[in-house]
Design a protein around this motif. Structure first.
Motif, PDB file in Angstrom:
ATOM      1  N   HIS A 136     -11.882  32.661 -15.389  1.00  0.00           N
ATOM      2  CA  HIS A 136     -11.075  31.615 -16.022  1.00  0.00           C
ATOM      3  C   HIS A 136     -11.071  31.809 -17.528  1.00  0.00           C
ATOM      4  O   HIS A 136     -11.834  32.607 -18.084  1.00  0.00           O
ATOM      5  CB  HIS A 136     -11.573  30.218 -15.650  1.00  0.00           C
ATOM      6  N   GLY A 137     -10.195  31.076 -18.194  1.00  0.00           N
ATOM      7  CA  GLY A 137     -10.063  31.193 -19.636  1.00  0.00           C
ATOM      8  C   GLY A 137     -11.344  30.831 -20.365  1.00  0.00           C
ATOM      9  O   GLY A 137     -12.119  29.976 -19.918  1.00  0.00           O
ATOM     10  N   ASP A 138     -11.553  31.477 -21.482  1.00  0.00           N
ATOM     11  CA  ASP A 138     -12.744  31.242 -22.298  1.00  0.00           C
ATOM     12  C   ASP A 138     -12.598  29.909 -23.036  1.00  0.00           C
ATOM     13  O   ASP A 138     -11.697  29.747 -23.866  1.00  0.00           O
ATOM     14  CB  ASP A 138     -12.911  32.379 -23.305  1.00  0.00           C
ATOM     15  N   PRO A 139     -13.466  28.925 -22.758  1.00  0.00           N
ATOM     16  CA  PRO A 139     -13.324  27.627 -23.422  1.00  0.00           C
ATOM     17  C   PRO A 139     -13.544  27.693 -24.929  1.00  0.00           C
ATOM     18  O   PRO A 139     -13.179  26.764 -25.652  1.00  0.00           O
ATOM     19  CB  PRO A 139     -14.406  26.765 -22.739  1.00  0.00           C
ATOM     20  N   GLN A 140     -14.131  28.791 -25.416  1.00  0.00           N
ATOM     21  CA  GLN A 140     -14.372  28.937 -26.852  1.00  0.00           C
ATOM     22  C   GLN A 140     -13.189  29.568 -27.586  1.00  0.00           C
ATOM     23  O   GLN A 140     -13.200  29.640 -28.815  1.00  0.00           O
ATOM     24  CB  GLN A 140     -15.617  29.792 -27.089  1.00  0.00           C
ATOM     25  N   SER A 141     -12.194  30.027 -26.830  1.00  0.00           N
ATOM     26  CA  SER A 141     -11.045  30.666 -27.472  1.00  0.00           C
ATOM     27  C   SER A 141     -10.118  29.616 -28.080  1.00  0.00           C
ATOM     28  O   SER A 141     -10.182  28.436 -27.736  1.00  0.00           O
ATOM     29  CB  SER A 141     -10.269  31.520 -26.461  1.00  0.00           C
ATOM     30  N   SER A 142      -9.253  30.052 -28.972  1.00  0.00           N
ATOM     31  CA  SER A 142      -8.334  29.119 -29.632  1.00  0.00           C
ATOM     32  C   SER A 142      -7.331  28.537 -28.644  1.00  0.00           C
ATOM     33  O   SER A 142      -6.864  27.412 -28.811  1.00  0.00           O
ATOM     34  CB  SER A 142      -7.596  29.823 -30.774  1.00  0.00           C
ATOM     35  N   ASP A 143      -6.993  29.287 -27.601  1.00  0.00           N
ATOM     36  CA  ASP A 143      -6.090  28.798 -26.561  1.00  0.00           C
ATOM     37  C   ASP A 143      -6.541  29.346 -25.212  1.00  0.00           C
ATOM     38  O   ASP A 143      -6.155  30.448 -24.824  1.00  0.00           O
ATOM     39  CB  ASP A 143      -4.647  29.216 -26.843  1.00  0.00           C
ATOM     40  N   PRO A 144      -7.372  28.609 -24.482  1.00  0.00           N
ATOM     41  CA  PRO A 144      -7.875  29.096 -23.196  1.00  0.00           C
ATOM     42  C   PRO A 144      -6.803  29.234 -22.131  1.00  0.00           C
ATOM     43  O   PRO A 144      -7.066  29.790 -21.062  1.00  0.00           O
ATOM     44  CB  PRO A 144      -8.915  28.040 -22.804  1.00  0.00           C
ATOM     45  N   ASN A 145      -5.594  28.749 -22.404  1.00  0.00           N
ATOM     46  CA  ASN A 145      -4.493  28.910 -21.455  1.00  0.00           C
ATOM     47  C   ASN A 145      -3.785  30.249 -21.605  1.00  0.00           C
ATOM     48  O   ASN A 145      -3.002  30.636 -20.739  1.00  0.00           O
ATOM     49  CB  ASN A 145      -3.472  27.782 -21.615  1.00  0.00           C
ATOM     50  N   THR A 146      -4.027  30.939 -22.697  1.00  0.00           N
ATOM     51  CA  THR A 146      -3.433  32.260 -22.878  1.00  0.00           C
ATOM     52  C   THR A 146      -4.228  33.272 -22.078  1.00  0.00           C
ATOM     53  O   THR A 146      -5.450  33.376 -22.228  1.00  0.00           O
ATOM     54  CB  THR A 146      -3.440  32.660 -24.368  1.00  0.00           C
TER      55      THR A 146
END
Length: 223
Positions: A187-197
């Motif tokens: 799944h998307g990285d929750p620490q990223s600026s946009d985990p939906n990308t």
């Protein structure tokens, strides 16, 4: 035991869900008011099979139907905002074909303003499994997601989708069979600026063994 009893009735109304995370983070309050007012997901159905992954943050539920042909209906609940991925290795795959993201039949859901898009993807010999899964359509296969639905807010991402056991797509799909199949979740990285990308998942991934037919599941010790 991560495997819930068969025929467990699960209510998939988003407004009724409560977080079941067992991490040190304070449990989320009851999601009584879904934040995305334009989208409501409420699928009430019997989902007999269930497994909790990523310390309870990634919940996999599924059921099998036989009309018009054998079909697996999958619901994934992620207790965070982010894209969702699940992949299947071929049954009894060994060696390189059973290593991480090599030769995997993937289903990836991204969200835009709470609305999901689920695509049928694959990691093939062209990218050696070390880059983002490509769409089946781009390698001459077919997108065999029968249907999908879902929704998302700042604390929760949910998707439900279906596929046939045997799609006939020999380019991008693996058959679902009665036996333990190696799956990969991510799944998307929750620490990223946009985990939906859709981007590199970092440590937000793992392995498991699932029998889609019997509902049995267990950790993958040799993965």
């Amino acid at each position: 035991d991560l495997h819930y009893p068969l025929r467990r009735q699960r209510q998939m109304c988003i407004r009724d869900r409560v977080s079941t995370q067992s991490t040190g983070i304070q449990k989320m309050k009851t999601l009584a008011l879904f934040l995305v007012a334009t989208i409501a997901l409420c699928v009430s159905q019997t989902i007999p099979y269930h497994v909790e992954l990523d310390s309870g943050k990634y919940i996999l539920d599924w059921a099998v139907t036989n009309q018009p042909q054998a079909t697996v209906n999958i619901t994934i609940t992620l207790y965070q905002k982010g894209w969702i991925g699940i992949g299947l290795h071929a049954f009894n795959a060994t060696g390189q074909n059973n290593v991480d993201m090599y030769d995997v039949d993937f289903y990836i859901t991204t969200f835009s303003s709470g609305t999901p898009t689920t695509s049928d993807r694959f990691t093939n010999s062209a990218n050696k499994g070390y880059s983002q899964p490509v769409t089946d359509l781009s390698i001459g296969g077919k997108d065999n997601v029968l249907s999908f639905t879902g929704s998302q807010n700042d604390q929760l991402s949910v998707v439900s989708f279906s596929r046939y056991f045997v799609t006939g797509d020999t380019v991008g799909d693996h058959d679902v069979v009665d036996g333990y199949m190696h799956i990969i979740w991510a799944h998307g990285d929750p620490q990223s600026s946009d985990p939906n990308t859709l981007a590199y998942h970092g440590s937000n991934r793992g392995h498991y063994l699932v029998n889609w037919v019997s509902g049995d599941s267990k950790p993958c010790t040799n993965c």
